[in-house]
Design a protein around this motif. Structure first.
Motif, PDB file in Angstrom:
ATOM      1  N   TYR A  94      -1.377   6.418  -1.289  1.00 51.31           N
ATOM      2  CA  TYR A  94      -2.812   6.701  -1.158  1.00 51.31           C
ATOM      3  C   TYR A  94      -3.336   7.583  -2.296  1.00 51.31           C
ATOM      4  N   GLU A  95      -2.476   8.424  -2.829  1.00 49.73           N
ATOM      5  CA  GLU A  95      -2.936   9.288  -3.925  1.00 49.73           C
ATOM      6  C   GLU A  95      -3.345   8.455  -5.136  1.00 49.73           C
ATOM      7  N   GLU A  96      -2.502   7.484  -5.466  1.00 51.45           N
ATOM      8  CA  GLU A  96      -2.828   6.606  -6.595  1.00 51.45           C
ATOM      9  C   GLU A  96      -4.001   5.695  -6.245  1.00 51.45           C
ATOM     10  N   LEU A  97      -4.018   5.161  -5.023  1.00 50.51           N
ATOM     11  CA  LEU A  97      -5.087   4.252  -4.606  1.00 50.51           C
ATOM     12  C   LEU A  97      -6.451   4.938  -4.603  1.00 50.51           C
ATOM     13  N   LEU A 104     -13.656   3.481   2.901  1.00 52.65           N
ATOM     14  CA  LEU A 104     -12.842   3.025   4.030  1.00 52.65           C
ATOM     15  C   LEU A 104     -11.371   3.391   3.840  1.00 52.65           C
ATOM     16  N   PHE A 105     -10.785   3.042   2.691  1.00 47.95           N
ATOM     17  CA  PHE A 105      -9.332   3.177   2.621  1.00 47.95           C
ATOM     18  C   PHE A 105      -8.844   4.620   2.432  1.00 47.95           C
ATOM     19  N   ILE A 106      -9.760   5.564   2.074  1.00 50.79           N
ATOM     20  CA  ILE A 106      -9.307   6.965   2.044  1.00 50.79           C
ATOM     21  C   ILE A 106      -9.588   7.683   3.368  1.00 50.79           C
ATOM     22  N   SER A 107     -10.232   6.971   4.305  1.00 46.39           N
ATOM     23  CA  SER A 107     -10.623   7.595   5.574  1.00 46.39           C
ATOM     24  C   SER A 107      -9.436   7.761   6.514  1.00 46.39           C
ATOM     25  N   ILE A 119       0.838  -1.206   0.000  1.00 48.03           N
ATOM     26  CA  ILE A 119       0.000   0.000   0.000  1.00 48.03           C
ATOM     27  C   ILE A 119       0.874   1.258   0.000  1.00 48.03           C
ATOM     28  N   ALA A 120       1.953   1.227   0.798  1.00 45.70           N
ATOM     29  CA  ALA A 120       2.857   2.376   0.830  1.00 45.70           C
ATOM     30  C   ALA A 120       3.532   2.581  -0.525  1.00 45.70           C
ATOM     31  N   TYR A 121       3.864   1.482  -1.201  1.00 46.12           N
ATOM     32  CA  TYR A 121       4.544   1.557  -2.500  1.00 46.12           C
ATOM     33  C   TYR A 121       3.643   2.203  -3.554  1.00 46.12           C
TER      34      TYR A 121
END
Length: 620
Positions: free
Chosen positions: A79-82, A153-156, A74-76
């Motif tokens: 969050y911007e891309e995810l 959830l994952f952007i929270s 996830i770090a690789y």
């Protein structure tokens, strides 16, 4: 939906088996981006394989197990891309699939409004079996081999703060108690909703882990698209404690017989990595064949029989079974002394109407040496080998015990023409079956041999296996699925593997160490190294006797054990016996527990048990 997948991979040898590639190819039909995160070593061939299906391959140190890999993945990506995706899939290598098209699962789940989901669920367990879960019990939770997080959830901040603070596990239980077991409830308590594709609520009264103990029902009745890799080699004590032992075998048979999934993908992986004894127990690779009726479905394989004689007294006993072989079989008699060869030649061998060859070489010490004398064209031509060790039975042993075992052993190999045809057909039906060995003797003097199954040969077996440059999973704690004294049925490729060994080590070449039984213990490992499994072979005529013997062993042992320590689960009693130094007092706690369980209604007993565990936690 737009999806991104992080696939966590680990292999002790750095090899990528084909089941991984098949799995990712099917996932790729439903995701835009796949990142493979490899914990530890990955060989160059494996890396190239992953690059054919993944967008990127990230190789990292094997730290933090699955959690460490997921976090770094996830770090690789970042969050911007995810944030461009609707779903992030966190999945690992611990399952085979898809057994059914993933399109069924994704199309169903797209219609359900949840914040995160998975394929299967683990039920609630009270009290906390690990003693360190913050809730005091193990909550109902999504199993983390396949966890899908949706955008909300994952952007929270909730998720990102949790994820940042999530500590890396050092051992397997850390991963369970700090991540898998608590993730679902943690976010459920924060107001996020979840579900699983396979609804197992109706099964959780029977088992808190249906994906393991009711795998066949999940696959057949609920169309579960995966099967856990672990069911093919899991420690049998768990299966034995929770079921009658049928679960894993039923799941495998259903996949093999009714689904389009290639079971060779399973065999290629588990035979390379896992212990054959564990595989044998999990799948019950025991073959009970009739000596009266043959079940033949067409043309069968050719057979070569090899009889190894070092005692002329054994000749009459063994020749009476030769006629059980198919009429076009070829037979080798290997003799270690001239008088044995002469005695054999006096028999009217032409009567048997086989092509028979007799060889003499007093230096032959093992099956390996004997087999090397067979012409190469035979090795190429014939498909199945029947090895019959007609050696002497040793000195100082009870002769009635030995003769009884010899009769059973011969019947287990060559009971009748119908029986041999059934053996050949079994090999035809099971293309990954490489070795069938008669079940070891357990009567009389042989009972105490159970204590030393390896007979201090494990180091020599390891040396033999190292000569073949094969990877193997050998444990002296686990009984090898090996012919007790070298008599067995094997496939030709296994014979070739034995013949390929170049034994030059002085220690191994000495007669004192390199015995028939040492080579026999090596056979299943050599077979496994080239992709074949080993099984136990039973003649139906002897199954009734074997069952009585095993039942007698268990009951007589239990009478003494239960009298000394009182009844209990087998693993608990084994632990008590193992730790007993001869002066340990009677286990009064277990006796009290047993009496309460017998006398109290179940609901009362369970309530008292829960209260006891709560009090224990409070005092700690």
């Amino acid at each position: 939906m737009r999806r991104c997948a992080v696939y966590l991979f680990y292999d002790r040898d750095g090899i990528v088996d084909e089941y991984n590639i098949f799995l990712l190819k099917e996932i790729k039909k439903h995701v835009e981006n796949i990142l493979v995160v490899c914990n530890g070593f990955l060989n160059e061939c494996g890396k190239k394989k992953f690059e054919t299906v993944a967008n990127e391959v990230l190789i990292r140190d094997n730290i933090g197990m699955d959690v460490g890999g997921y976090k770094e993945g996830i770090a690789y990506i970042g969050y911007e891309e995810l944030s461009k995706y609707d779903e992030i899939i966190l999945m690992n290598y611990t399952f085979f699939g898809p057994l059914y098209p993933f399109s069924e699962m994704f199309s169903t789940m797209e219609k359900i409004d949840v914040d995160f989901w998975g394929i299967t669920c683990h039920g609630k367990v009270t009290p906390d079996p690990f003693g360190c879960i913050p809730f005091g019990y193990l909550p109902r939770h999504i199993q983390s081999y396949f966890l899908v997080l949706r955008h909300k959830l994952f952007i929270s901040d909730d998720f990102q703060t949790y994820w940042k603070n999530l500590s890396l596990p050092v051992k397997y239980t850390d991963s369970i108690v700090n991540f898998e077991a608590v993730f679902t409830k943690t976010f459920e308590d924060k107001g996020y909703n979840w579900t699983t594709y396979i609804d197992t609520e109706d099964m959780e009264e029977r088992s808190v882990c249906p994906v393991m103990y009711y795998a066949r029902e999940l696959i057949e009745e609920k169309r579960c698209p995966i099967v856990k890799r672990r069911i093919f080699f899991h420690d049998y004590i768990d299966l034995f404690t929770n079921t009658c032992g049928e679960s894993y075998q039923l799941a495998y048979r259903y996949i093999k017989d009714y689904l389009g999934y290639d079971v060779n993908l399973i065999w290629d992986n588990i035979l390379r990595l896992e212990n054959m004894t564990d595989i044998n127990k999990a799948l019950h690779l025991n073959y009970f064949l009739s000596a009266k009726n043959a079940d033949v479905k067409g043309e069968t394989a050719k057979v070569t029989a090899i009889f190894y004689f070092n005692d002329e007294k054994q000749i009459p006993y063994h020749l009476q079974y030769i006629n059980s072989l198919p009429k076009d079989s070829k037979i080798y008699f290997i003799c270690t002394a001239a008088e044995i060869k002469e005695r054999l030649e006096k028999f009217e061998l032409a009567f048997y109407q086989y092509e028979i060859h007799i060889y003499l070489d007093s230096s032959w010490l093992t099956w390996d040496d004997a087999i090397r004398k067979i012409p190469e064209e035979w090795i190429k031509e014939n498909e199945l080998i029947c090895l019959v060790n007609a050696s002497g039975t040793g000195q100082g042993l009870a002769l009635s015990n030995i003769s009884s075992w010899r009769e059973k052993n011969l019947k287990s190999i060559l009971a009748s023409k119908a029986y041999v045809q059934n053996i050949i057909q079994t090999f035809e039906n099971e293309p990954r079956l490489g070795v069938l060995s008669p079940f070891k003797p357990i009567h009389g003097i042989y009972y105490e041999e159970i204590e030393k199954e390896w007979q201090e040969k494990s180091d020599d077996v390891k040396k033999i296996l190292s000569l073949s440059n094969c990877s193997y999973n050998l444990s002296v704690e686990k009984i090898p699925i090996a012919p007790f004294a070298g008599a067995c049925w094997i496939r030709m490729p296994v014979l070739k593997k034995i013949c390929s060994l170049e034994i030059s080590d002085i220690h191994l070449k000495s007669k004192e160490y390199l015995s028939v039984s040492t080579m026999a213990c090596s056979i299943p490992f050599l077979a496994q190294s080239i992709g074949y499994y080993s099984g136990w072979l039973f003649c139906n005529d002897y199954c009734e006797i074997d069952f009585t013997n095993m039942d007698y062993m268990v009951r007589e042992t239990n009478k003494a054990v239960f009298k000394r320590w009182c009844p209990g689960l087998i693993q608990d009693l084994a632990e008590i016996i193992e730790n007993d130094n001869g002066v340990v007092p009677l286990n009064w706690k277990r006796k009290l527990k047993n009496q309460l369980k017998k006398r109290l209604p179940f609901s009362f007993y369970q309530l008292g048990k829960d209260m006891w565990h709560k009090l224990k936690r409070y005092r700690e």
